[in-house]
Design a protein around this motif. Sequence first.
Motif, PDB file in Angstrom:
ATOM      1  N   ALA A   1     -24.306  15.816   8.470  1.00 41.05           N
ATOM      2  CA  ALA A   1     -24.805  14.620   9.142  1.00 41.05           C
ATOM      3  C   ALA A   1     -23.686  13.911   9.900  1.00 41.05           C
ATOM      4  CB  ALA A   1     -25.434  13.675   8.124  1.00 41.05           C
ATOM      5  N   THR A   2     -22.512  13.811   9.278  1.00 45.51           N
ATOM      6  CA  THR A   2     -21.382  13.163   9.949  1.00 45.51           C
ATOM      7  C   THR A   2     -20.944  13.947  11.168  1.00 45.51           C
ATOM      8  OG1 THR A   2     -20.624  12.266   7.824  1.00 45.51           O
ATOM      9  CG2 THR A   2     -19.032  12.309   9.628  1.00 45.51           C
ATOM     10  N   LYS A   3     -20.920  15.271  11.050  1.00 46.64           N
ATOM     11  CA  LYS A   3     -20.505  16.119  12.174  1.00 46.64           C
ATOM     12  C   LYS A   3     -21.456  15.964  13.348  1.00 46.64           C
ATOM     13  CE  LYS A   3     -19.553  20.925  13.433  1.00 46.64           C
ATOM     14  NZ  LYS A   3     -19.516  22.331  12.939  1.00 46.64           N
ATOM     15  N   ILE A   4     -22.762  15.985  13.080  1.00 46.65           N
ATOM     16  CA  ILE A   4     -23.742  15.860  14.153  1.00 46.65           C
ATOM     17  C   ILE A   4     -23.667  14.483  14.795  1.00 46.65           C
ATOM     18  CG2 ILE A   4     -26.211  15.777  14.653  1.00 46.65           C
ATOM     19  CD1 ILE A   4     -26.606  17.924  12.521  1.00 46.65           C
ATOM     20  N   ALA A   5     -23.572  13.432  13.956  1.00 49.94           N
ATOM     21  CA  ALA A   5     -23.563  12.066  14.477  1.00 49.94           C
ATOM     22  C   ALA A   5     -22.327  11.783  15.324  1.00 49.94           C
ATOM     23  CB  ALA A   5     -23.652  11.069  13.329  1.00 49.94           C
ATOM     24  N   THR A   6     -21.203  12.410  14.997  1.00 50.15           N
ATOM     25  CA  THR A   6     -19.969  12.144  15.735  1.00 50.15           C
ATOM     26  C   THR A   6     -19.762  13.086  16.908  1.00 50.15           C
ATOM     27  OG1 THR A   6     -18.750  13.541  14.150  1.00 50.15           O
ATOM     28  CG2 THR A   6     -18.794  11.162  13.743  1.00 50.15           C
ATOM     29  N   SER A   7     -20.499  14.188  16.960  1.00 47.53           N
ATOM     30  CA  SER A   7     -20.305  15.155  18.033  1.00 47.53           C
ATOM     31  C   SER A   7     -21.332  15.032  19.156  1.00 47.53           C
ATOM     32  CB  SER A   7     -20.335  16.589  17.474  1.00 47.53           C
ATOM     33  OG  SER A   7     -21.592  16.878  16.884  1.00 47.53           O
ATOM     34  N   LEU A   8     -22.514  14.496  18.857  1.00 45.65           N
ATOM     35  CA  LEU A   8     -23.531  14.352  19.898  1.00 45.65           C
ATOM     36  C   LEU A   8     -23.169  13.225  20.856  1.00 45.65           C
ATOM     37  CD1 LEU A   8     -26.971  14.707  18.049  1.00 45.65           C
ATOM     38  CD2 LEU A   8     -26.065  16.217  19.826  1.00 45.65           C
ATOM     39  N   PRO A   9     -23.309  13.425  22.167  1.00 42.45           N
ATOM     40  CA  PRO A   9     -23.121  12.322  23.121  1.00 42.45           C
ATOM     41  C   PRO A   9     -24.133  11.214  22.850  1.00 42.45           C
ATOM     42  CG  PRO A   9     -23.169  14.448  24.250  1.00 42.45           C
ATOM     43  CD  PRO A   9     -23.593  14.707  22.825  1.00 42.45           C
ATOM     44  N   LEU A  10     -23.758   9.974  23.187  1.00 42.25           N
ATOM     45  CA  LEU A  10     -24.632   8.838  22.902  1.00 42.25           C
ATOM     46  C   LEU A  10     -25.992   8.972  23.571  1.00 42.25           C
ATOM     47  CD1 LEU A  10     -22.336   5.690  22.973  1.00 42.25           C
ATOM     48  CD2 LEU A  10     -23.510   6.698  21.014  1.00 42.25           C
ATOM     49  N   ASN A  11     -26.018   9.580  24.771  1.00 42.81           N
ATOM     50  CA  ASN A  11     -27.302   9.703  25.456  1.00 42.81           C
ATOM     51  C   ASN A  11     -28.218  10.726  24.796  1.00 42.81           C
ATOM     52  OD1 ASN A  11     -25.828  11.953  26.198  1.00 42.81           O
ATOM     53  ND2 ASN A  11     -26.549  11.938  28.319  1.00 42.81           N
ATOM     54  N   GLN A  12     -27.678  11.531  23.862  1.00 49.08           N
ATOM     55  CA  GLN A  12     -28.494  12.461  23.088  1.00 49.08           C
ATOM     56  C   GLN A  12     -28.708  11.965  21.655  1.00 49.08           C
ATOM     57  OE1 GLN A  12     -27.085  16.525  23.274  1.00 49.08           O
ATOM     58  NE2 GLN A  12     -26.543  16.348  25.444  1.00 49.08           N
ATOM     59  N   LEU A  13     -27.749  11.180  21.145  1.00 52.99           N
ATOM     60  CA  LEU A  13     -27.862  10.687  19.780  1.00 52.99           C
ATOM     61  C   LEU A  13     -28.917   9.590  19.677  1.00 52.99           C
ATOM     62  CD1 LEU A  13     -26.808  10.608  16.865  1.00 52.99           C
ATOM     63  CD2 LEU A  13     -25.077   8.982  17.621  1.00 52.99           C
ATOM     64  N   VAL A  14     -28.973   8.696  20.636  1.00 52.20           N
ATOM     65  CA  VAL A  14     -29.934   7.584  20.603  1.00 52.20           C
ATOM     66  C   VAL A  14     -31.010   7.867  21.642  1.00 52.20           C
ATOM     67  CG1 VAL A  14     -30.243   5.100  20.743  1.00 52.20           C
ATOM     68  CG2 VAL A  14     -28.075   6.038  19.912  1.00 52.20           C
ATOM     69  N   ARG A  15     -32.047   8.601  21.252  1.00 55.69           N
ATOM     70  CA  ARG A  15     -33.128   8.955  22.159  1.00 55.69           C
ATOM     71  C   ARG A  15     -34.462   8.333  21.761  1.00 55.69           C
ATOM     72  NH1 ARG A  15     -32.255  13.177  25.625  1.00 55.69           N
ATOM     73  NH2 ARG A  15     -34.261  12.468  26.477  1.00 55.69           N
ATOM     74  N   SER A  16     -34.593   7.943  20.537  1.00 57.70           N
ATOM     75  CA  SER A  16     -35.789   7.240  20.090  1.00 57.70           C
ATOM     76  C   SER A  16     -35.405   6.359  18.913  1.00 57.70           C
ATOM     77  CB  SER A  16     -36.903   8.221  19.694  1.00 57.70           C
ATOM     78  OG  SER A  16     -36.485   9.026  18.597  1.00 57.70           O
ATOM     79  N   GLY A  17     -36.260   5.406  18.598  1.00 56.23           N
ATOM     80  CA  GLY A  17     -35.948   4.525  17.481  1.00 56.23           C
ATOM     81  C   GLY A  17     -36.915   3.365  17.391  1.00 56.23           C
ATOM     82  N   GLU A  18     -36.661   2.502  16.431  1.00 56.75           N
ATOM     83  CA  GLU A  18     -37.487   1.321  16.250  1.00 56.75           C
ATOM     84  C   GLU A  18     -36.689   0.262  15.511  1.00 56.75           C
ATOM     85  OE1 GLU A  18     -40.809   1.542  13.666  1.00 56.75           O
ATOM     86  OE2 GLU A  18     -39.747   2.625  12.093  1.00 56.75           O
ATOM     87  N   PHE A  19     -37.143  -0.979  15.608  1.00 60.62           N
ATOM     88  CA  PHE A  19     -36.529  -2.042  14.822  1.00 60.62           C
ATOM     89  C   PHE A  19     -37.616  -2.959  14.298  1.00 60.62           C
ATOM     90  CE2 PHE A  19     -36.916  -4.118  18.925  1.00 60.62           C
ATOM     91  CZ  PHE A  19     -37.246  -5.425  18.603  1.00 60.62           C
ATOM     92  N   LEU A  20     -37.339  -3.542  13.130  1.00 61.83           N
ATOM     93  CA  LEU A  20     -38.195  -4.551  12.520  1.00 61.83           C
ATOM     94  C   LEU A  20     -37.306  -5.687  12.028  1.00 61.83           C
ATOM     95  CD1 LEU A  20     -40.626  -2.381  10.336  1.00 61.83           C
ATOM     96  CD2 LEU A  20     -41.264  -3.718  12.353  1.00 61.83           C
ATOM     97  N   VAL A  21     -37.744  -6.904  12.226  1.00 54.26           N
ATOM     98  CA  VAL A  21     -37.094  -8.073  11.633  1.00 54.26           C
ATOM     99  C   VAL A  21     -38.172  -8.862  10.913  1.00 54.26           C
ATOM    100  CG1 VAL A  21     -35.222  -8.227  13.304  1.00 54.26           C
ATOM    101  CG2 VAL A  21     -37.378  -9.372  13.788  1.00 54.26           C
ATOM    102  N   GLY A  22     -37.809  -9.423   9.759  1.00 53.07           N
ATOM    103  CA  GLY A  22     -38.842 -10.109   9.001  1.00 53.07           C
ATOM    104  C   GLY A  22     -38.302 -10.994   7.909  1.00 53.07           C
TER     105      GLY A  22
END
Length: 239
Positions: free
Chosen positions: A86-107
């Motif tokens: 997981a660390t290898k993938i997270a640190t080796s992927l370019p940001l434009n490929q690492l952050v491609r989808s997601g969500e946030f919640l505040v409550g």
Amino acid sequence: MTRFAATFLLVMTARVWAQTPPEAVARVMLGLEQTAAGSAAPVQKAAIGLFFSEPLTARLSIWGDLRLSSIPVTVQSTLATLPADATKIATSLPLNQLVRSGEFLVGVSYQVAGGKSPWSSLSLIASEGAAMPLAPTGNRFYRQYYGGVRVQSTQQTHMIDVSLGQNEAITGGGLHGTVMRVDGFYALPVTGGNFLYLFGTVMVRASPRPPSIGDPGVDSYRIGVGVDVIQMLKALRTN
């Protein structure tokens, strides 16, 4: 969203070296997840999870949850190799490929029962947020909001949320009908510092589709295994 994630990561990691109140919770997760929607084939992605909960009073807390996913990746990890993979993938992927989808919640959460036994805390929760699809559609995120209950251990290592609300990503791009959401977070008892976790989310339509709605939307799930960076750093500092 990428700048917010980077800032949040630095702030939460810095709290390891501060005297954080025992009631406060901060998690920075790196892991791998499998996701699917409807009848689509599941895909594997690198995942980043950022969660905090800060008490305002003895019973009332505010909280936030940001989850980011990469483009689909090919992995063959085991529990033994997951932290390194997981660390290898997270640190080796370019940001434009690492952050491609997601969500946030505040409550907010309000504790209504418990506080002494291992599974002792029952809280009412309410949240609002948005989701960013892997393939952008239109010029906005999908909106979502929920209300429900949270059960968690006093050590904050196990947590289950069950809530009802609305989510445009599940109901075809509009806020209509009712969506049931279940979130789970469980510390695996295989490490001394409790930093290896299972996590998952299921979102399903809980009401019939109105006849006037053309796009019915799709149910979805995600399940994965991750490493809590903050707990891992605490374990390293203790040793």
